[in-house]
Motif scaffolding. Sequence first.
Motif, PDB file in Angstrom:
ATOM      1  N   ALA A 113       0.849  -1.198   0.000  1.00 40.56           N
ATOM      2  CA  ALA A 113       0.000   0.000   0.000  1.00 40.56           C
ATOM      3  C   ALA A 113       0.879   1.241   0.000  1.00 40.56           C
ATOM      4  O   ALA A 113       2.042   1.192   0.398  1.00 40.56           O
ATOM      5  N   VAL A 114       0.298   2.332  -0.447  1.00 44.39           N
ATOM      6  CA  VAL A 114       0.978   3.632  -0.434  1.00 44.39           C
ATOM      7  C   VAL A 114       0.235   4.550   0.538  1.00 44.39           C
ATOM      8  O   VAL A 114      -0.961   4.799   0.376  1.00 44.39           O
ATOM      9  N   TRP A 115       0.951   5.028   1.569  1.00 42.36           N
ATOM     10  CA  TRP A 115       0.408   6.007   2.504  1.00 42.36           C
ATOM     11  C   TRP A 115       1.146   7.324   2.280  1.00 42.36           C
ATOM     12  O   TRP A 115       1.454   7.669   1.135  1.00 42.36           O
ATOM     13  N   GLU A 116       1.408   8.080   3.318  1.00 39.70           N
ATOM     14  CA  GLU A 116       2.172   9.304   3.074  1.00 39.70           C
ATOM     15  C   GLU A 116       2.967   9.742   4.293  1.00 39.70           C
ATOM     16  O   GLU A 116       2.651   9.385   5.436  1.00 39.70           O
ATOM     17  N   ASN A 117       4.001  10.507   4.007  1.00 39.77           N
ATOM     18  CA  ASN A 117       4.733  11.240   5.034  1.00 39.77           C
ATOM     19  C   ASN A 117       4.325  12.708   4.942  1.00 39.77           C
ATOM     20  O   ASN A 117       4.108  13.359   5.943  1.00 39.77           O
ATOM     21  N   GLY A 118       4.189  13.237   3.718  1.00 40.43           N
ATOM     22  CA  GLY A 118       3.638  14.566   3.548  1.00 40.43           C
ATOM     23  C   GLY A 118       4.534  15.541   2.816  1.00 40.43           C
ATOM     24  O   GLY A 118       5.614  15.195   2.340  1.00 40.43           O
ATOM     25  N   TYR A 119       4.047  16.782   2.720  1.00 38.87           N
ATOM     26  CA  TYR A 119       4.821  17.850   2.091  1.00 38.87           C
ATOM     27  C   TYR A 119       5.867  18.364   3.060  1.00 38.87           C
ATOM     28  O   TYR A 119       5.579  18.646   4.220  1.00 38.87           O
ATOM     29  N   ARG A 120       7.070  18.523   2.573  1.00 40.12           N
ATOM     30  CA  ARG A 120       8.200  18.872   3.432  1.00 40.12           C
ATOM     31  C   ARG A 120       8.492  20.372   3.383  1.00 40.12           C
ATOM     32  O   ARG A 120       8.399  21.000   2.325  1.00 40.12           O
ATOM     33  N   HIS A 121       8.853  20.911   4.543  1.00 40.14           N
ATOM     34  CA  HIS A 121       9.166  22.327   4.685  1.00 40.14           C
ATOM     35  C   HIS A 121      10.473  22.471   5.457  1.00 40.14           C
ATOM     36  O   HIS A 121      10.877  21.568   6.191  1.00 40.14           O
ATOM     37  N   ILE A 122      11.114  23.614   5.295  1.00 42.43           N
ATOM     38  CA  ILE A 122      12.426  23.841   5.906  1.00 42.43           C
ATOM     39  C   ILE A 122      12.279  24.605   7.213  1.00 42.43           C
ATOM     40  O   ILE A 122      11.581  25.626   7.285  1.00 42.43           O
ATOM     41  N   THR A 123      12.951  24.122   8.252  1.00 40.82           N
ATOM     42  CA  THR A 123      13.092  24.894   9.486  1.00 40.82           C
ATOM     43  C   THR A 123      14.577  25.158   9.710  1.00 40.82           C
ATOM     44  O   THR A 123      15.424  24.388   9.277  1.00 40.82           O
ATOM     45  N   ASN A 124      14.887  26.270  10.368  1.00 43.93           N
ATOM     46  CA  ASN A 124      16.284  26.535  10.714  1.00 43.93           C
ATOM     47  C   ASN A 124      16.360  27.585  11.823  1.00 43.93           C
ATOM     48  O   ASN A 124      15.356  28.195  12.188  1.00 43.93           O
ATOM     49  N   GLN A 185       6.036  15.550  11.413  1.00 47.51           N
ATOM     50  CA  GLN A 185       7.313  15.150  11.992  1.00 47.51           C
ATOM     51  C   GLN A 185       7.945  16.306  12.770  1.00 47.51           C
ATOM     52  O   GLN A 185       8.552  16.102  13.818  1.00 47.51           O
ATOM     53  N   ILE A 186       7.809  17.510  12.261  1.00 44.48           N
ATOM     54  CA  ILE A 186       8.365  18.688  12.949  1.00 44.48           C
ATOM     55  C   ILE A 186       7.739  18.827  14.335  1.00 44.48           C
ATOM     56  O   ILE A 186       8.442  18.973  15.340  1.00 44.48           O
ATOM     57  N   PHE A 187       6.397  18.757  14.388  1.00 40.70           N
ATOM     58  CA  PHE A 187       5.708  18.992  15.650  1.00 40.70           C
ATOM     59  C   PHE A 187       5.895  17.841  16.631  1.00 40.70           C
ATOM     60  O   PHE A 187       6.181  18.061  17.820  1.00 40.70           O
ATOM     61  N   SER A 188       5.733  16.610  16.161  1.00 36.43           N
ATOM     62  CA  SER A 188       5.823  15.468  17.076  1.00 36.43           C
ATOM     63  C   SER A 188       7.234  15.282  17.621  1.00 36.43           C
ATOM     64  O   SER A 188       7.417  14.805  18.745  1.00 36.43           O
ATOM     65  N   ALA A 189       8.250  15.700  16.839  1.00 34.68           N
ATOM     66  CA  ALA A 189       9.634  15.605  17.315  1.00 34.68           C
ATOM     67  C   ALA A 189      10.063  16.838  18.109  1.00 34.68           C
ATOM     68  O   ALA A 189      11.202  16.922  18.565  1.00 34.68           O
ATOM     69  N   LYS A 190       9.145  17.820  18.245  1.00 33.93           N
ATOM     70  CA  LYS A 190       9.385  19.032  19.032  1.00 33.93           C
ATOM     71  C   LYS A 190      10.519  19.904  18.486  1.00 33.93           C
ATOM     72  O   LYS A 190      11.222  20.584  19.234  1.00 33.93           O
ATOM     73  N   PHE A 191      10.671  19.899  17.169  1.00 30.56           N
ATOM     74  CA  PHE A 191      11.711  20.748  16.578  1.00 30.56           C
ATOM     75  C   PHE A 191      11.424  22.225  16.805  1.00 30.56           C
ATOM     76  O   PHE A 191      12.332  23.060  16.768  1.00 30.56           O
ATOM     77  N   GLN A 192      10.145  22.567  17.041  1.00 24.88           N
ATOM     78  CA  GLN A 192       9.795  23.962  17.311  1.00 24.88           C
ATOM     79  C   GLN A 192      10.483  24.490  18.559  1.00 24.88           C
ATOM     80  O   GLN A 192      10.614  25.707  18.742  1.00 24.88           O
ATOM     81  N   GLU A 193      10.960  23.599  19.414  1.00 28.97           N
ATOM     82  CA  GLU A 193      11.652  24.026  20.634  1.00 28.97           C
ATOM     83  C   GLU A 193      13.092  24.468  20.355  1.00 28.97           C
ATOM     84  O   GLU A 193      13.684  25.173  21.172  1.00 28.97           O
ATOM     85  N   VAL A 194      13.631  24.056  19.209  1.00 30.00           N
ATOM     86  CA  VAL A 194      15.038  24.355  18.916  1.00 30.00           C
ATOM     87  C   VAL A 194      15.220  24.990  17.537  1.00 30.00           C
ATOM     88  O   VAL A 194      16.347  25.121  17.053  1.00 30.00           O
ATOM     89  N   GLN A 195      14.108  25.395  16.913  1.00 30.13           N
ATOM     90  CA  GLN A 195      14.153  26.044  15.604  1.00 30.13           C
ATOM     91  C   GLN A 195      13.276  27.283  15.625  1.00 30.13           C
ATOM     92  O   GLN A 195      12.122  27.225  16.074  1.00 30.13           O
ATOM     93  N   LYS A 196      13.788  28.379  15.105  1.00 34.28           N
ATOM     94  CA  LYS A 196      13.054  29.640  15.144  1.00 34.28           C
ATOM     95  C   LYS A 196      12.225  29.874  13.890  1.00 34.28           C
ATOM     96  O   LYS A 196      11.121  30.427  13.947  1.00 34.28           O
ATOM     97  N   PHE A 197      12.747  29.464  12.723  1.00 33.33           N
ATOM     98  CA  PHE A 197      12.118  29.813  11.451  1.00 33.33           C
ATOM     99  C   PHE A 197      11.533  28.585  10.745  1.00 33.33           C
ATOM    100  O   PHE A 197      12.164  27.532  10.682  1.00 33.33           O
ATOM    101  N   LEU A 198      10.333  28.755  10.222  1.00 30.69           N
ATOM    102  CA  LEU A 198       9.661  27.730   9.428  1.00 30.69           C
ATOM    103  C   LEU A 198       9.304  28.337   8.080  1.00 30.69           C
ATOM    104  O   LEU A 198       8.517  29.281   8.006  1.00 30.69           O
ATOM    105  N   SER A 199       9.912  27.817   7.026  1.00 35.53           N
ATOM    106  CA  SER A 199       9.682  28.332   5.672  1.00 35.53           C
ATOM    107  C   SER A 199       8.855  27.310   4.893  1.00 35.53           C
ATOM    108  O   SER A 199       9.265  26.152   4.737  1.00 35.53           O
TER     109      SER A 199
END
Length: 299
Positions: A113-124, A185-199
């Motif tokens: 089967a084919v599921w998804e991971n999703g559209y990818r965006h850059i954080t830094n 993946q960004i939210f569940s891995a809590k990258f928002q705690e260590v990344q300021k910008f989301l493009s």
Amino acid sequence: MKIRHALTAVIAALTLAATPALAQLEIKFGHVGEPNSLFANSAEEFARRANAKLGTIDMALPSTVMSSEADLFGVFEMPYLVKDRAHMRRIESEVFWKTLAPAAEAKGLKVIAVWENGYRHITNSKRPINTPADLQGIKLRVPEGKWRVKMFQAYGANPSPMKFSEVFTALQTGVMDGQENPFTQIFSAKFQEVQKFLSLTGHVYTPAYVTVGAKKWASLPADVRDTLEAVAKETQSYVYGEAEKGDSELLGKLRAAGMQVNTPNKDAFIAASKPVYEEFAKEVKGAKEVIDLAITLGK
């Protein structure tokens, strides 16, 4: 259903009710998602549905890494190829099952089967990314898969493959300046705690593939194969629905967490992507035909 962490993957060990001959079968479903990510929730929904029907095998939910297993899967590493999920469904029907799935099976992997991971965006942690030029000098974590590396090299970044389990610490300590992933993946891995910008680049849409070792698959009774394949395919609608809901809800949560969000100039990224398409088409046999058909299906 018991869930435990195992190195880079979350392994969902699913003990399913089966026919007497298949009792005590156990499915181990590996993926790299954190709890409450789309991967984790998708695996759990699949488990719930499968538990109502039968019994087990070892399965996995790879995404980008499949381009390292079978070259043609690199088509899903081509920037801005998949317009939306309706386009992806057409690609799945006309391209994936006819060409890519057989390529995976030739490498010993059965995709059911084919599921998804999703559209990818850059954080830094450095600055908003509005054009490829803004990526100059950015140390960017990418998943294993050479076309993602080539893409960000073409954009001017300094990409480095790294296991997902190591990314948070790398961002926290400054070993990496940024990374790119879907919102889930960004939210569940809590990258928002260590990344300021989301493009909001949306540079690649990454499918995920429900896979089983081809030899293991062939050893299963026909009724088990039929049921697992049917359940995996029917779970796709759940996955897409959750992903669409998450596109808006999770972006709101990332904003609320304090991330500065910007919408880049996608035309600039598309223009900078041309060399990646050209190299993929030149290097991988059959790639140009796959790309051309996929693009046509989006018109």
